[in-house]
Design a protein around this motif. Structure first.
Motif, mmCIF file in Angstrom:
data_model
loop_
_atom_site.group_PDB
_atom_site.id
_atom_site.type_symbol
_atom_site.label_atom_id
_atom_site.label_comp_id
_atom_site.label_asym_id
_atom_site.label_seq_id
_atom_site.Cartn_x
_atom_site.Cartn_y
_atom_site.Cartn_z
ATOM 1 N N GLY A 1 0.827 -1.213 0.000
ATOM 2 C CA GLY A 1 0.000 0.000 0.000
ATOM 3 C C GLY A 1 0.857 1.256 0.000
ATOM 4 O O GLY A 1 0.476 2.287 -0.550
ATOM 5 N N THR B 1 -7.274 -3.143 10.214
ATOM 6 C CA THR B 1 -8.473 -2.643 9.535
ATOM 7 C C THR B 1 -8.983 -3.659 8.500
ATOM 8 O O THR B 1 -8.261 -4.572 8.094
ATOM 9 C CB THR B 1 -8.167 -1.326 8.815
ATOM 10 O OG1 THR B 1 -7.195 -1.598 7.795
ATOM 11 C CG2 THR B 1 -7.602 -0.268 9.767
ATOM 12 N N ALA C 1 -9.554 -2.998 5.425
ATOM 13 C CA ALA C 1 -8.765 -2.789 4.202
ATOM 14 C C ALA C 1 -7.436 -3.539 4.284
ATOM 15 O O ALA C 1 -6.983 -4.133 3.292
ATOM 16 C CB ALA C 1 -8.519 -1.295 3.996
ATOM 17 N N GLN D 1 -8.032 -7.175 3.510
ATOM 18 C CA GLN D 1 -8.189 -7.407 2.062
ATOM 19 C C GLN D 1 -6.834 -7.362 1.363
ATOM 20 O O GLN D 1 -6.521 -8.213 0.525
ATOM 21 C CB GLN D 1 -9.100 -6.336 1.443
ATOM 22 C CG GLN D 1 -10.563 -6.528 1.742
ATOM 23 C CD GLN D 1 -11.164 -7.728 1.023
ATOM 24 O OE1 GLN D 1 -10.534 -8.356 0.188
ATOM 25 N NE2 GLN D 1 -12.400 -8.060 1.367
ATOM 26 N N ALA D 2 -6.019 -6.366 1.714
ATOM 27 C CA ALA D 2 -4.695 -6.241 1.092
ATOM 28 C C ALA D 2 -3.858 -7.474 1.414
ATOM 29 O O ALA D 2 -3.141 -8.006 0.557
ATOM 30 C CB ALA D 2 -4.000 -4.973 1.603
ATOM 31 N N GLN E 1 -18.508 0.892 9.277
ATOM 32 C CA GLN E 1 -19.102 0.025 8.248
ATOM 33 C C GLN E 1 -20.397 -0.580 8.764
ATOM 34 O O GLN E 1 -20.437 -1.039 9.908
ATOM 35 C CB GLN E 1 -18.181 -1.166 7.966
ATOM 36 C CG GLN E 1 -16.714 -0.848 7.926
ATOM 37 C CD GLN E 1 -16.269 -0.585 6.519
ATOM 38 O OE1 GLN E 1 -17.016 -0.870 5.575
ATOM 39 N NE2 GLN E 1 -15.085 -0.054 6.355
ATOM 40 N N GLU F 1 -17.289 -8.409 3.110
ATOM 41 C CA GLU F 1 -15.827 -8.465 3.190
ATOM 42 C C GLU F 1 -15.369 -9.845 3.650
ATOM 43 O O GLU F 1 -14.438 -10.436 3.093
ATOM 44 C CB GLU F 1 -15.342 -7.365 4.147
ATOM 45 C CG GLU F 1 -13.856 -7.085 4.116
ATOM 46 C CD GLU F 1 -13.024 -7.995 4.988
ATOM 47 O OE1 GLU F 1 -11.817 -8.111 4.742
ATOM 48 O OE2 GLU F 1 -13.571 -8.615 5.929
#
Ligand code: C5P
Length: 201
Positions: A45, A69, A71, A74-75, A146, A154
């Motif tokens: 990232g 997090t 995100a 996911q990464a 969220q 997710e």
């Protein structure tokens, strides 16, 4: 003597909670291997190349405060699908597993790939809905950034990627004890894990 406990399973099934509890109970060292992939994903990232980021990963990279997090999860699962990234992280995990005094490693492929000889293998799972609700509550529930539905989407997307990648897909080892925590309290789930470890000692 090295004594390794492998705890695998999908996101938010309770692996982390169970791992910490059994590590404290038996005095084992604990490695949350998801953190390695999260740290690689975070470096990517920042503009790094994934394989180079994995090869140069240091313990300093594991203490960033943005690794928990959605995100970052996911990464992590994206870089975790790259075989060279996985290969670069194998030795660190195996060395950790071999230490004197015992170790518990939690992740997706500990019982299948990293430590196929582990003394105890648990596969901790729960329905996607139960896992998403737990993760959403951890993120603050109604106060979370969220909505529950986004967390569920997710969780399902990450399961899908982790189960269908060609290298080290998420699946129980044939000799793993399956622990479905959908209807268990934390104490009940920990008690079952403790019983499995005691039986193997
Ligand atoms: O367990 P956690 O949610 O922190 O893991 C983040 C991601 O890292 C997972 O979705 C998975 O893609 C990857 N991972 C993996 N192998 C492991 C641990 C984590 O592929 N042993």
């Amino acid at each position: 003597m090295a004594f390794t406990v492998a705890i695998d399973g999908p996101a938010a099934a309770g692996k982390g909670t169970i791992s910490k509890a059994v590590a404290a109970r038996f005095g084992f060292a604990h490695l949350d291997t998801g953190l390695l992939y999260r740290a690689v994903g975070a470096k990517v990232g920042d503009g790094a190349e994934a394989i180079a980021a994995a090869k140069s990963l240091s313990t300093d990279d594991l203490v960033r405060d943005d690794l928990r997090t959605l995100a970052a999860g996911q990464a992590a699962s994206k870089v975790a699908a790259i075989p060279e990234v996985r290969a670069a992280l194998v030795e660190f995990q195996r060395r950790f597993a071999r230490q004197d005094g015992g170790a518990v490693l939690d992740g997706r492929d500990i019982g299948t790939v990293i430590c196929p000889e582990a003394a105890v293998k648990l596969f901790v799972t729960a329905s996607a809905e139960v896992r998403a609700r737990r993760r959403w509550l951890e993120l603050g529930g109604e106060a979370a950034d969220q909505p529950y539905e986004a967390v569920l989407a997710e969780v399902k997307e990450r399961d899908e990627r982790d189960m269908n990648r060609s290298d080290a897909p998420l699946r129980p080892a044939t000799d793993a004890l399956i622990l479905d925590t959908s209807e268990l309290s934390i104490d009940e789930a920990v008690a079952r894990a403790v019983a499995a470890i005691e039986a193997a000692r």
